[in-house]
Design an enzyme around this catalytic site. Structure first.
Site, PDB file in Angstrom:
ATOM      1  N   ASP A 232      -6.906   7.130   6.039  1.00 30.48           N
ATOM      2  CA  ASP A 232      -6.746   5.903   5.265  1.00 30.48           C
ATOM      3  C   ASP A 232      -8.062   5.423   4.653  1.00 30.48           C
ATOM      4  O   ASP A 232      -9.104   5.452   5.304  1.00 30.48           O
ATOM      5  CB  ASP A 232      -6.205   4.831   6.225  1.00 30.48           C
ATOM      6  CG  ASP A 232      -6.103   3.475   5.591  1.00 30.48           C
ATOM      7  OD1 ASP A 232      -5.252   3.320   4.711  1.00 30.48           O
ATOM      8  OD2 ASP A 232      -6.884   2.581   5.967  1.00 30.48           O
ATOM      9  N   GLU A 305      -6.809   9.763   1.672  1.00 31.44           N
ATOM     10  CA  GLU A 305      -6.399   8.735   0.708  1.00 31.44           C
ATOM     11  C   GLU A 305      -7.601   8.297  -0.114  1.00 31.44           C
ATOM     12  O   GLU A 305      -8.579   7.807   0.423  1.00 31.44           O
ATOM     13  CB  GLU A 305      -5.819   7.504   1.416  1.00 31.44           C
ATOM     14  CG  GLU A 305      -5.301   6.486   0.418  1.00 31.44           C
ATOM     15  CD  GLU A 305      -5.251   5.051   0.935  1.00 31.44           C
ATOM     16  OE1 GLU A 305      -4.383   4.310   0.476  1.00 31.44           O
ATOM     17  OE2 GLU A 305      -6.087   4.669   1.764  1.00 31.44           O
TER      18      GLU A 305
HETATM   19  C1  LIG Z   1      -1.791   3.688   0.970  1.00 35.15           C
HETATM   20  C2  LIG Z   1      -2.465   3.111   2.165  1.00 35.15           C
HETATM   21  O1  LIG Z   1      -2.418   3.671   3.227  1.00 35.15           O
HETATM   22  N1  LIG Z   1      -3.080   1.964   2.013  1.00 35.15           N
HETATM   23  C3  LIG Z   1      -3.798   1.290   3.064  1.00 35.15           C
HETATM   24  C4  LIG Z   1      -5.238   1.412   2.777  1.00 35.15           C
HETATM   25  O2  LIG Z   1      -5.996   0.777   3.746  1.00 35.15           O
HETATM   26  C5  LIG Z   1      -5.747  -0.593   3.894  1.00 35.15           C
HETATM   27  C6  LIG Z   1      -6.608  -1.075   5.015  1.00 35.15           C
HETATM   28  O3  LIG Z   1      -6.510  -0.218   6.125  1.00 35.15           O
HETATM   29  C7  LIG Z   1      -4.269  -0.872   4.133  1.00 35.15           C
HETATM   30  O4  LIG Z   1      -4.043  -2.241   4.027  1.00 35.15           O
HETATM   31  C8  LIG Z   1      -3.424  -0.157   3.121  1.00 35.15           C
HETATM   32  O5  LIG Z   1      -2.071  -0.291   3.418  1.00 35.15           O
END
Ligand SMILES: CC(=O)N[C@H]1CO[C@H](CO)[C@@H](O)[C@@H]1O
Ligand SMILES: *[C@@H]1O[C@H](CO)[C@@H](O)[C@H](O)[C@H]1NC(C)=O
Ligand SMILES: *[C@@H]1O[C@H](CO)[C@@H](O)[C@H](O)[C@H]1NC(C)=O
Ligand SMILES: *[C@@H]1O[C@H](CO)[C@@H](O)[C@H](O)[C@H]1NC(C)=O
Ligand SMILES: *[C@@H]1O[C@H](CO)[C@@H](O)[C@H](O)[C@H]1NC(C)=O
Ligand SMILES: *[C@@H]1O[C@H](CO)[C@@H](O)[C@H](O)[C@H]1NC(C)=O
Ligand SMILES: [Ca+2]
Ligand SMILES: [Ca+2]
Length: 588
Positions: A232, A305
């Site tokens: 993430d 990500e």
């Molecule tokens: C797509 C995804 O996983 N988004 C996450 C990215 O990180 C933030 C903080 O950890 C999350 O709030 C999101 O949902």
């Protein structure tokens, strides 16, 4: 002795580099499992509730693994299931080594893995490396400056304003959910950094103990039998270092918005996409590879990500001497301008952005939705549901489905009172609908019954989307034709077609509304995809795209409202397409 010792490692490094380069440039058609995989993202809170508390859980997921098997999914990745105060619904982890009680226990998780193994389904977990919850033991110890934990987080004294004499945050940096990225802690008399919510404190990756601890987290879950991780928010791992005076520089104003609380108000050059972050991903890859080498079994995957520009994102794949992530997620289709519709040229731009920038020998992947975005059917338009599902399935490499995309689920409407997402709750009643991520997180639609068969509770954690009585697994399985059946046909084609697994790719925009792609492999039938993304009918000549196509193509899969007949032959020239019509055809 000295020169020789230096020389030997250098020599082996050079040789290693050459070997890897050869592998990537060589024609290698035999694919590993993840290279053609169908990934499916489960948002555990909203997938299936087994105990009637209105919240999805692990036993719920286990009870529905057969559904995933039936879809033809290769691997499911679960959004965070770890112990968490749920400020950011699991992305604020208070114990990286335990399961959130409302989702179940470690025993439940083991049962899930066991069942998945029986079904030959792989389970991938969400790894949230950038931050922990402020309720994590590590953070509590760090606040108290306990030995070993003093520098676990990014702490700073802040600045004293020369005019007012008052203490101010160390820099102007903004968090993702509005407001300063710095929070004062009275007990420690320092600020800590949080790139997301106040309760999500950024871990300090310049501390080797933190790096080692987070690798322990990876190994712990690998030992529980997971097939890898989806990592993430990776680009925010490292921030710029302090200057020689021990200060953090301010970000410059971006000029993108006049809303001073919004992250976009400032550039994000000091707090995102730093070079050190890339190397950390390479180190995690080593953890994956080591685990496979020691314990055997299939490749453990690392998915990353990142919403960063291609020049940064592509580095995650690795370089000539080091392997990186198997797949840095390709969000180009998510970031195209789309609002109840999408243009053919923006689809082409998105595809270009990945395929023209991807280093040779790497594997592509395609994502159209996740729990942070409006649902795919709402963004691209319901009429384009099948066209988009077809696109991610016929393109080369891995394809990713966010739960409900196979049904054509659309956004739910959530009132301000029912709003749960911190990104929205930190704003106000007139702004929240622009910021909320709740509409794509509403419970999954299994049946037409109470709570769409998701839960027996009187109230679910988020309300259901209104259309659940018609858009659900039960109805779409019983129907002669449905988004679900089209999705399954696509997965089946992917699995059986050598061309889709091993073939080359060609694509173009034919007119302002039509996107067309061809996959081809010598000795195997070509696959042709055409999609009319516009709101009126059109007629196309595929000659303009590819003169080597045979004069007739066989229809394999058609979008829901197409009136053409599967198995029928169509002339490559003068092919008429209704509004929203998309076809997958074969050409031998
Ligand atoms: C797509 C995804 O996983 N988004 C996450 C990215 O990180 C933030 C903080 O950890 C999350 O709030 C999101 O949902
Ligand atoms: C080809 O790729 C597969 C999967 O990545 C790998 O296992 C195999 O060793 C490679 N073969 C060659 C000759 O490089
Ligand atoms: C590859 O990455 C490693 C680790 O970050 C780095 O040390 C090395 O210089 C890079 N090599 C090339 C050729 O870019
Ligand atoms: C199919 O056509 C019907 C009737 O015109 C329309 O209501 C529906 O939205 C269309 N569905 C899709 C997926 O295009
Ligand atoms: C909501 O916030 C915006 C931006 O800060 C502001 O312009 C607006 O007046 C606020 N609305 C209400 C109802 O508070
Ligand atoms: C892809 O090509 C390789 C080598 O030609 C072959 O071994 C492999 O089975 C092919 N994969 C599929 C799915 O046909
Ligand atoms: Ca439950
Ligand atoms: Ca960080």
């Amino acid at each position: 002795m000295q020169p020789l010792q230096v020389l030997i490692p250098m020599l082996s490094l050079v040789l290693l580099g050459q070997t890897c380069q050869d592998t990537t440039t060589a024609e290698n058609n035999s694919k590993d499992w993840w290279q053609t995989a169908q990934f499916y993202q489960i948002y555990p809170r909203s997938f299936m509730d087994s105990d009637g508390d209105g919240i999805g859980d692990l036993n719920g997921i286990t009870s529905k693994l057969e559904y995933l098997k039936d879809l033809g999914v290769t691997a499911a990745w679960l959004s965070p299931i770890f112990k968490s105060p749920m400020v950011d619904f699991g992305y604020d982890i208070s114990d990286f080594f335990d399961i959130q009680p409302e989702y179940g226990t470690l025993e439940d998780f083991r049962a899930l893995i066991k069942k998945a193994n029986e079904l030959d389904l792989k389970i991938i977990l969400d790894f949230v490396p950038n931050h922990s919850s402020d309720e994590n033991e590590w953070f509590k110890k760090s606040v108290k400056r306990e030995k070993g934990y003093e520098d676990y987080y990014v702490w700073h004294d802040g600045k004293v304003n020369a005019e007012t004499g008052e203490r101010e945050p160390p820099s102007n940096w903004l968090q993702a959910f509005r407001g300063s990225a710095w929070q004062w802690v009275e007990e420690r008399q320092q600020y800590y950094l949080h790139q997301f919510a106040v309760q999500q404190a950024d871990l300090n990756y310049r501390n080797p103990d933190v790096v080692a601890q987070m690798k322990r987290v990876l190994r712990y879950w690998l030992n529980e039998g997971v097939a890898g991780f989806r990592c993430d928010a990776v680009p925010v791992l490292f921030e710029v270092e302090m200057d020689e005076n021990g200060q953090y520089a301010d970000e410059e104003v971006s000029g993108l918005t006049d809303d001073v609380d919004s992250r976009n108000y400032l550039k994000s050059e000091l707090i995102e996409n730093r070079p050190e972050t890339i190397d950390m991903a390479y180190q995690w890859r080593t953890v994956m590879d080591d685990h496979q080498r020691i314990y055997g079994g299939d490749t453990r995957v690392l998915l990353i990500e990142t919403y960063a520009p291609p020049a940064y994102t592509m580095q995650f794949y690795g370089n000539r001497s080091v392997e990186g992530a198997h797949l840095p997620f390709n969000f180009n289709l998510i970031t195209v301008p789309a609002s109840n519709g999408v243009s053919a040229s923006s689809i082409k731009t998105a595809v270009d952005n990945w395929l023209l920038n991807m280093p040779a020998g790497r594997t592509a992947n395609w994502v159209i939705g996740n729990h942070d975005q409006r649902r795919a059917a709402s963004r691209y338009g319901v009429a384009n549901t099948d066209a988009m599902n077809m696109l991610v399935m016929i393109m080369p490499g891995g394809s990713v489905t966010y739960q409900g995309e196979e049904l054509g689920m659309t956004d739910g409407w959530i009132s301000w009172e029912d709003t749960q997402d911190p990104a929205a709750c930190n704003s106000n009643q007139s702004l929240y609908e622009q910021l909320t991520r709740d509409p794509s997180r509403t419970p999954f639609h299994w049946t037409s019954g109470t709570n769409a068969g998701f839960s027996t509770a009187t109230k679910t954690w988020l309300p259901l989307a209104e259309n659940y009585k018609t858009v659900n697994v039960e109805v779409e399985s019983a129907a002669t034709r449905s988004h679900l059946k089209i999705y399954k046909a696509l997965v089946a084609l992917r699995k059986s077609s050598k061309t889709l697994q091993n073939g080359s790719t060609k694509y173009a925009v034919l007119n302002e509304n039509v996107f067309v792609a061809k996959r081809y492999l010598s000795g195997s039938p070509s696959i042709v995809y055409v999609a009319n993304l516009g709101s009126s009918g059109t007629t196309i000549d595929l000659d303009q795209f590819d003169k080597t196509l045979p004069s007739h193509l066989t229809l394999q899969i058609r979008s829901l409202n197409s009136t053409k007949a599967e198995g029928a032959l169509f002339e490559r020239n003068g092919l008429s397409l209704a509004a929203g019509e998309a076809l997958v055809m074969s050409a031998s």
